[in-house]
Design an enzyme around this catalytic site. Structure first.
Site, short mmCIF file in Angstrom:
data_model
loop_
_atom_site.label_atom_id
_atom_site.label_comp_id
_atom_site.label_asym_id
_atom_site.label_seq_id
_atom_site.Cartn_x
_atom_site.Cartn_y
_atom_site.Cartn_z
N ASP A 1 10.38 5.93 -3.95
CA ASP A 1 10.97 6.02 -2.34
C ASP A 1 12.59 6.08 -2.68
OD1 ASP A 1 10.17 5.12 0.26
OD2 ASP A 1 9.60 3.11 -0.76
N GLN B 1 5.74 -0.94 0.94
CA GLN B 1 6.31 -0.78 2.68
C GLN B 1 7.28 -1.61 3.49
OE1 GLN B 1 4.73 1.83 4.37
NE2 GLN B 1 5.86 1.14 5.97
N LYS C 1 0.15 7.45 4.06
CA LYS C 1 0.42 7.86 2.71
C LYS C 1 -0.62 8.07 1.82
CE LYS C 1 5.29 5.66 4.07
NZ LYS C 1 5.96 4.54 3.51
#
Ligand code: NAP
Length: 292
Positions: free
Chosen positions: A122, A99, A55
């Site tokens: 997110d 995460q 990422k």
């Protein structure tokens, strides 16, 4: 034999769009407007570490500045919540990602709820009526883009989602509804899941069990989207028995190279949208509303 939905190729296109958007933002508002993303990892799970690394690399390639904060597995929930609170209040931080999965002693629900919606890259706190123009949950937004890029219009079609998690299944069902699909959601308490999956024009699976969907559970000519990401001997495997399903489906996503890279690409899309809002740049949503 099914044709492949190439997540990697579409993700490359999405990343190029974000890179262009980030440079346009910087040209208009200066370097301080550049999107950034703070990625928090707790513990040293090799899969999570690899994902965070990918990422961060994606960010760099798309003109989004990444900052990785690595905490030990023993980090307390209070300490993590305090860190998120500090990042929420830090004006220089535009996007925050934590995460998953978190160690068992930390409540995922509390942690995700603690991230300020205006920094929630997110898209877990996205509104129920969010559309393509809003910051939406990444995986459902990514799946909708993959369908569109492959000419699949879900309007009026029967879409079956297997899995009802807050981060994939529920927002996925909503995205499909917003696009006029007829939606069935199955979960662990559904009696005879196969009876529903066999009726699906579009089947989207996010169960977290390798090979859970077998060829006999798929309607001839269906579109099959495999969100599952299970690691067997360190290798990623989907929830769908790919070899068997490919004989029945018309279109199918591979694992790896399907939904995974697209979910990561949509993190970048969201990072750009959050940065655009910070400078009051008219977003796509507002442009769209103006023209309605
Ligand atoms: P999760 O929170 O554990 O949710 C799994 C869902 O599957 C739950 O709703 C559960 O039902 C349902 N389920 C479990 N067993 C079932 C069964 N036998 N029949 C029907 N439904 C069943 O997992 P998640 O976080 O959503 O992730 C699911 C999978 O997607 C994992 O493999 C994860 O790694 C992957 N994932 C991939 C991406 C990507 O970008 N590719 C993104 C996110 C997640 P209940 O609600 O009744 O328990």
């Amino acid at each position: 034999m099914a044709a492949l939905i190439d997540g990697k190729a579409i993700a490359a296109k999405v990343k190029a769009e974000v890179a262009e958007g980030a440079e346009a933002l910087v040209r208009e508002f200066g370097e301080e407007a550049r999107p950034n993303m703070t990625l928090i990892e707790v513990g040293h799970d090799p899969v999570s570490q690899k994902l965070v690394g990918m990422k961060a690399k994606d960010c760099e390639a798309a003109g989004v500045i990444p900052t990785v904060i690595s905490l030990s597995a023993a980090t307390s929930e209070t300490k993590l919540l305090r860190l998120i609170d500090r990042l929420n209040r830090d004006d220089d931080v535009k996007a925050i990602l934590c995460q998953l999965p978190l160690p068992e002693h930390i409540s995922t629900k509390k942690v995700l709820a603690a991230i300020a919606p205006e920094k929630d890259v997110d898209g877990f706190s996205a509104r129920i009526d969010c559309d393509d123009y809003d910051v939406a949950a990444c995986t459902p937004a990514a799946v909708m883009r993959m369908l569109r890029e492959n000419g699949v219009d879900v309007a009026g079609r029967h879409c079956v989602v297997v899995g009802r998690s807050n981060i994939v299944g529920k927002p996925m069902a909503i995205q499909l509804l917003l696009n006029d699909a007829t939606v069935t959601v199955c979960h662990s308490r559904t009696e005879d899941v196969a009876a529903y999956t066999r009726m699906a024009d579009v089947l989207i699976v996010e169960v977290g069990r390798a090979g859970y969907i077998t060829a006999d559970m798929i309607k001839e000519g269906a579109v099959v989207i495999d969100v599952g990401m299970n690691y067997i001997d360190g290798r990623p495997t989907g929830d769908v028995d790919f070899a068997g399903a490919s004989q029945k489906a018309s279109l199918i996503t591979p694992v790896p190279g399907g939904v995974g890279p697209m979910t990561r690409a949509y993190l970048l899309v969201n990072a750009l949208k959050l940065a655009e809002r910070r400078v009051g740049k008219e977003t796509d949503a507002e442009r769209k509303a103006d023209h309605e």
